[in-house]
Motif scaffolding. Structure first.
Motif, PDB file in Angstrom:
ATOM      1  N   ILE A  26       0.877  -1.205   0.056  1.00 39.67           N
ATOM      2  CA  ILE A  26       0.212   0.058   0.148  1.00 39.67           C
ATOM      3  C   ILE A  26       0.819   1.295   0.037  1.00 39.67           C
ATOM      4  O   ILE A  26       1.855   1.376   0.641  1.00 39.67           O
ATOM      5  CB  ILE A  26      -0.896   0.018   1.065  1.00 39.67           C
ATOM      6  CG1 ILE A  26      -1.799  -1.235   1.072  1.00 39.67           C
ATOM      7  CG2 ILE A  26      -1.635   1.093   1.348  1.00 39.67           C
ATOM      8  CD1 ILE A  26      -2.646  -1.536   2.498  1.00 39.67           C
ATOM      9  N   ASN A  27       0.710   1.986  -0.949  1.00 31.59           N
ATOM     10  CA  ASN A  27       1.277   3.345  -0.784  1.00 31.59           C
ATOM     11  C   ASN A  27       0.857   4.454  -0.043  1.00 31.59           C
ATOM     12  O   ASN A  27      -0.162   5.028  -0.267  1.00 31.59           O
ATOM     13  CB  ASN A  27       1.565   3.871  -2.460  1.00 31.59           C
ATOM     14  CG  ASN A  27       2.060   5.082  -2.638  1.00 31.59           C
ATOM     15  OD1 ASN A  27       2.892   5.532  -1.784  1.00 31.59           O
ATOM     16  ND2 ASN A  27       2.046   5.788  -3.858  1.00 31.59           N
ATOM     17  N   VAL A  28       1.225   4.262   1.191  1.00 26.87           N
ATOM     18  CA  VAL A  28       0.489   5.095   2.294  1.00 26.87           C
ATOM     19  C   VAL A  28       1.226   6.361   2.517  1.00 26.87           C
ATOM     20  O   VAL A  28       0.654   7.490   2.631  1.00 26.87           O
ATOM     21  CB  VAL A  28       0.635   4.283   3.504  1.00 26.87           C
ATOM     22  CG1 VAL A  28       2.073   3.940   3.994  1.00 26.87           C
ATOM     23  CG2 VAL A  28      -0.016   5.139   4.619  1.00 26.87           C
ATOM     24  N   GLY A  29       2.554   6.465   2.020  1.00 31.84           N
ATOM     25  CA  GLY A  29       3.490   7.752   2.177  1.00 31.84           C
ATOM     26  C   GLY A  29       3.777   7.949   3.902  1.00 31.84           C
ATOM     27  O   GLY A  29       3.342   7.562   4.619  1.00 31.84           O
ATOM     28  N   LYS A  30       5.020   8.465   3.876  1.00 29.71           N
ATOM     29  CA  LYS A  30       5.733   8.669   4.795  1.00 29.71           C
ATOM     30  C   LYS A  30       4.981   9.388   6.002  1.00 29.71           C
ATOM     31  O   LYS A  30       4.317  10.526   5.541  1.00 29.71           O
ATOM     32  CB  LYS A  30       7.177   9.057   5.030  1.00 29.71           C
ATOM     33  CG  LYS A  30       8.020   7.964   4.147  1.00 29.71           C
ATOM     34  CD  LYS A  30       9.614   8.590   4.393  1.00 29.71           C
ATOM     35  CE  LYS A  30       9.708   9.672   3.371  1.00 29.71           C
ATOM     36  NZ  LYS A  30       9.944   9.244   1.768  1.00 29.71           N
ATOM     37  N   GLY A  31       4.903   9.032   7.231  1.00 24.71           N
ATOM     38  CA  GLY A  31       4.029   9.791   8.194  1.00 24.71           C
ATOM     39  C   GLY A  31       2.726   9.665   8.051  1.00 24.71           C
ATOM     40  O   GLY A  31       1.971  10.444   9.042  1.00 24.71           O
ATOM     41  N   ASN A  32       2.170   8.684   7.421  1.00 25.30           N
ATOM     42  CA  ASN A  32       0.707   8.816   7.392  1.00 25.30           C
ATOM     43  C   ASN A  32       0.263   7.462   7.999  1.00 25.30           C
ATOM     44  O   ASN A  32       0.872   6.802   8.414  1.00 25.30           O
ATOM     45  CB  ASN A  32       0.190   8.803   5.734  1.00 25.30           C
ATOM     46  CG  ASN A  32       0.541  10.037   5.009  1.00 25.30           C
ATOM     47  OD1 ASN A  32       0.760  10.986   5.680  1.00 25.30           O
ATOM     48  ND2 ASN A  32       0.429  10.291   3.886  1.00 25.30           N
ATOM     49  N   VAL A  33      -1.055   7.181   7.896  1.00 23.02           N
ATOM     50  CA  VAL A  33      -1.727   6.299   8.581  1.00 23.02           C
ATOM     51  C   VAL A  33      -2.567   5.234   7.585  1.00 23.02           C
ATOM     52  O   VAL A  33      -3.412   5.904   6.867  1.00 23.02           O
ATOM     53  CB  VAL A  33      -2.647   6.895   9.696  1.00 23.02           C
ATOM     54  CG1 VAL A  33      -3.338   5.586  10.448  1.00 23.02           C
ATOM     55  CG2 VAL A  33      -1.947   7.621  10.592  1.00 23.02           C
ATOM     56  N   ILE A  34      -2.722   4.033   7.989  1.00 21.54           N
ATOM     57  CA  ILE A  34      -3.528   2.999   7.218  1.00 21.54           C
ATOM     58  C   ILE A  34      -4.494   2.585   8.328  1.00 21.54           C
ATOM     59  O   ILE A  34      -4.342   2.268   9.438  1.00 21.54           O
ATOM     60  CB  ILE A  34      -2.909   1.831   6.589  1.00 21.54           C
ATOM     61  CG1 ILE A  34      -1.889   2.352   5.609  1.00 21.54           C
ATOM     62  CG2 ILE A  34      -3.775   0.849   6.139  1.00 21.54           C
ATOM     63  CD1 ILE A  34      -0.961   0.934   5.354  1.00 21.54           C
ATOM     64  N   HIS A  35      -5.860   2.901   7.868  1.00 22.37           N
ATOM     65  CA  HIS A  35      -7.027   2.499   8.892  1.00 22.37           C
ATOM     66  C   HIS A  35      -7.765   1.252   8.028  1.00 22.37           C
ATOM     67  O   HIS A  35      -8.162   1.221   7.086  1.00 22.37           O
ATOM     68  CB  HIS A  35      -7.916   3.682   8.649  1.00 22.37           C
ATOM     69  CG  HIS A  35      -8.788   3.244   9.805  1.00 22.37           C
ATOM     70  ND1 HIS A  35     -10.267   3.969   9.940  1.00 22.37           N
ATOM     71  CD2 HIS A  35      -9.375   2.367  11.231  1.00 22.37           C
ATOM     72  CE1 HIS A  35     -11.064   3.362  10.737  1.00 22.37           C
ATOM     73  NE2 HIS A  35     -10.322   2.810  11.558  1.00 22.37           N
ATOM     74  N   ILE A  36      -7.719   0.238   8.899  1.00 24.76           N
ATOM     75  CA  ILE A  36      -8.439  -1.307   8.155  1.00 24.76           C
ATOM     76  C   ILE A  36      -9.506  -1.480   9.459  1.00 24.76           C
ATOM     77  O   ILE A  36      -9.368  -1.462  10.552  1.00 24.76           O
ATOM     78  CB  ILE A  36      -7.272  -2.248   8.399  1.00 24.76           C
ATOM     79  CG1 ILE A  36      -6.239  -1.916   7.362  1.00 24.76           C
ATOM     80  CG2 ILE A  36      -8.107  -3.566   7.658  1.00 24.76           C
ATOM     81  CD1 ILE A  36      -5.121  -3.007   7.160  1.00 24.76           C
ATOM     82  N   THR A  37     -10.656  -1.581   8.668  1.00 23.13           N
ATOM     83  CA  THR A  37     -11.789  -2.369   9.731  1.00 23.13           C
ATOM     84  C   THR A  37     -12.524  -3.430   8.860  1.00 23.13           C
ATOM     85  O   THR A  37     -12.605  -3.360   7.581  1.00 23.13           O
ATOM     86  CB  THR A  37     -12.620  -0.824   9.660  1.00 23.13           C
ATOM     87  OG1 THR A  37     -13.280  -0.447   8.362  1.00 23.13           O
ATOM     88  CG2 THR A  37     -12.176   0.195  10.479  1.00 23.13           C
ATOM     89  N   LYS A  38     -13.002  -4.316   9.759  1.00 26.74           N
ATOM     90  CA  LYS A  38     -13.619  -5.343   9.313  1.00 26.74           C
ATOM     91  C   LYS A  38     -15.094  -5.097   9.046  1.00 26.74           C
ATOM     92  O   LYS A  38     -15.949  -4.394   9.819  1.00 26.74           O
ATOM     93  CB  LYS A  38     -13.612  -6.609  10.170  1.00 26.74           C
ATOM     94  CG  LYS A  38     -12.185  -7.098  10.119  1.00 26.74           C
ATOM     95  CD  LYS A  38     -12.234  -8.383  11.325  1.00 26.74           C
ATOM     96  CE  LYS A  38     -10.827  -9.173  11.454  1.00 26.74           C
ATOM     97  NZ  LYS A  38     -10.968 -10.374  12.265  1.00 26.74           N
TER      98      LYS A  38
END
Length: 582
Positions: free
Chosen positions: A570-582
């Motif tokens: 995943i290309n999230v970017g430095k300093g960023n956040v991935i949010h995953i929810t079921k």
């Protein structure tokens, strides 16, 4: 001379008690969690006795041993190296007597600690090349005189992480069973790196208003409030009177800041006496050590007039200005050895007992004035025993260095229990890249974020990034402070860490840009990219089909077009956040 032996899984330890007088030694071995605990008492048959020295000696074979965790030492310096020799001083107000021989994964091979450090100890370790063993010697610094002496020795060879083991040892020493009030875990604003000693009442009131608007709940006025001097020394410490040139109406100032919804905390170094202070000539006979290059001496904690002086001055500050607490500094500067100054009398056997008396009185003073008094202790004198007195530990000074801040916060978390751990104030130079500002907050995320930048001169981007992370911390404060924390160690470095509570997890990636989601069984995960890569690799069957979004502190939420496939870059970017929810 009395001696007894301890055997834990074939590892033998010798305990020597060099006494003067007729004594009886009683010992009892019990199993407490992963530790064998040897409680012992030395009791005089008649009158007082003298314990000249208390020593523990052991050797451990160098098998699957690659480093040493000494969590009471700043930076835990031997995580990734097995030194030829080390020597550490541990006392009530400086470090604490516990260490663990560990392997590359951070797993314990052998750990030893003591229950009470008030007489002070030297811990010395060294290679014994001939026998291929590592020798550990622990010996007392001060003698003891009295009718009875007690201590405990904690030993284990259990294979669990140094982090879990340190936490267990710490809770044996003192267990803070319930969390403190919510505000104790709230974001903190500190004046130090932003203004150093260049303080001005009106300016700080504008800063405080902005801090409140941004979500801070604690305001710390650091060093410089008592003097016009701005040369970064301590010549004028000790009188503890507000400098009217900087604060024409300090009582009004504190009230105004508190009206913004902030708790007001004041910096103080209670045992410090500046050589240019008004009271120096009168109290110099009570001094026990000095730092001439910095312009101060240390007052003797074994002296009753000094105890009374400290409590009286802190009481006056609390009552006169309605303060909410103190940032207590430089306790580690008091030498562990018994004071040899004959110009004053002593009411305690050693310095540790005097410091303990002062801290107990400060705690009692706080309870009599406020229900909860904030007392921040710096890392060098943070310890399991100090959990009795502090309401927060803080990572030691490390301006601009988010990696060091992270390391220090995680070491503090290993023994802080439910006590808040403040980051060292987050600070960056004007013009810093936004993703580096984010990495400051990601590195501090498993502590309480403390910030010290000039809030009145933030760029739009700086403010947006800062507001994002303060909001993120507040929304996830419960899992970050009270969830089960798992730091991942490899070759002596924390490569990632995650906290889990109920159905939520927060993962922070530092030196690795990948994570196995199957390690976590929750419905929601935040993954904070503190690594050097824009891309993060995630895998995990548990989250097949889960929705994924990227949170950018500057641009907001960018939803990804497809659900999680089980293994993705995943290309999230430095300093960023991935949010995953079921």
């Amino acid at each position: 001379m009395k001696r007894f032996d301890i055997d834990v899984d074939g590892v033998k330890m010798g305990v020597t008690l060099n006494t003067e007088g007729d004594v009886i030694v009683r010992k009892k071995e019990i199993q407490e969690g992963h530790f064998k605990v040897v409680n012992f008492d030395v009791v005089s048959k008649r009158g007082n006795f003298i314990l000249k020295e208390f020593k523990v000696n052991t050797r451990f074979p160098i098998l699957d041993v690659h480093g040493i965790s000494i969590p009471g030492e700043l930076n835990n310096p031997f995580f990734f190296i097995l030194p030829w020799r080390f020597e550490v001083t541990a006392s009530f107000n400086r470090s604490f007597p516990f260490l663990s021989l560990i392997n590359r994964e951070g797993t314990n091979r052998f750990a030893i600690g003591l229950g009470d450090s008030k007489i002070g100890f030297k811990m010395v370790g060294k290679f014994i090349e001939k026998t291929e063993e590592f020798e550990i010697n622990i010996s007392s610094i001060n003698r003891f005189e009295g009718k009875s002496f007690s201590n405990s020795i904690f030993v284990t060879t259990t294979s669990i992480s140094w982090f879990e083991l340190t936490d267990e040892y710490s809770n044996h020493i003192y267990n803070l069973r319930e969390p403190l009030p919510d505000f104790m875990y709230s974001p903190v604003y500190c004046t130090w790196y932003a203004f150093y000693q260049n303080l001005d009442q009106k300016c700080l009131e504008r800063v405080a208003k902005k801090a409140s608007e941004m979500g801070f709940e604690i305001f710390i006025l650091d060093d410089g409030w008592f003097t016009l001097d701005t040369n970064r020394g301590y010549w004028y410490t000790g009188d503890w009177e507000v400098c009217r040139d900087k604060f024409p109406d300090f009582k009004y100032h504190v009230k105004k800041v508190k009206n913004y919804g902030l708790k007001y905390v004041l910096w103080i170094a209670p045992f410090m006496l500046g050589t240019k202070s008004k009271e120096f000539d009168f109290y110099k006979k009570y001094c026990v050590s000095s730092r001439e290059e910095l312009g101060y001496k240390n007052l003797c904690p074994q002296s009753m007039p000094i105890k009374e002086r400290i409590i009286e001055k802190m009481k006056r500050l609390l009552l006169d200005y309605d303060l909410d607490g103190f940032k207590i500094d430089f306790l580690d500067d008091i030498p562990p050895e018994v004071c040899q100054n004959n110009e004053h009398n002593h009411f305690t056997e050693n310095p540790a007992e005097g410091i303990e008396e002062v801290l107990s009185s400060i705690k009692s003073l706080g309870k009599s004035v406020k229900k909860y008094l904030i007392l921040e202790f710096r890392q060098m004198y943070a310890s399991p025993q100090m959990k009795r007195f502090a309401t927060a530990f803080r990572a030691a000074d490390t301006p601009f260095d988010f990696d060091q801040n992270r390391r220090r916060i995680l070491v503090l978390r290993s023994f802080s229990g439910k006590l808040p751990v403040y980051s060292d104030p987050i600070v960056w130079r004007k013009g810093e890249k936004p993703y580096n500002i984010s990495r400051h907050f990601i590195s501090a995320i498993f502590g309480v974020p403390m910030v010290s930048v000039d809030l009145l001169n933030l760029s739009e981007v700086e403010e947006r990034v800062m507001r994002f992370w303060l909001r993120f911390y507040r929304e996830n404060r419960d899992v970050l402070n009270f969830g089960k924390l798992y730091p991942d160690f490899s070759s002596g470095e924390c490569t990632s860490a995650y906290a889990v509570k109920d159905e939520k997890a927060v993962v922070a990636l530092y030196s690795v840009p990948y994570f196995d989601l199957d390690r976590i069984d929750t419905k929601e995960i935040y993954i904070l990219n503190g690594s050097n890569r824009d891309d993060v690799t995630l895998k995990g069957k548990k989250f097949l089909g889960a929705s994924v979004e990227v949170l950018d502190p500057i641009d907001g939420i960018r939803k990804l077009s497809k659900s999680f496939k089980g293994c993705e870059i995943i290309n999230v970017g430095k300093g960023n956040v991935i949010h995953i929810t079921k």
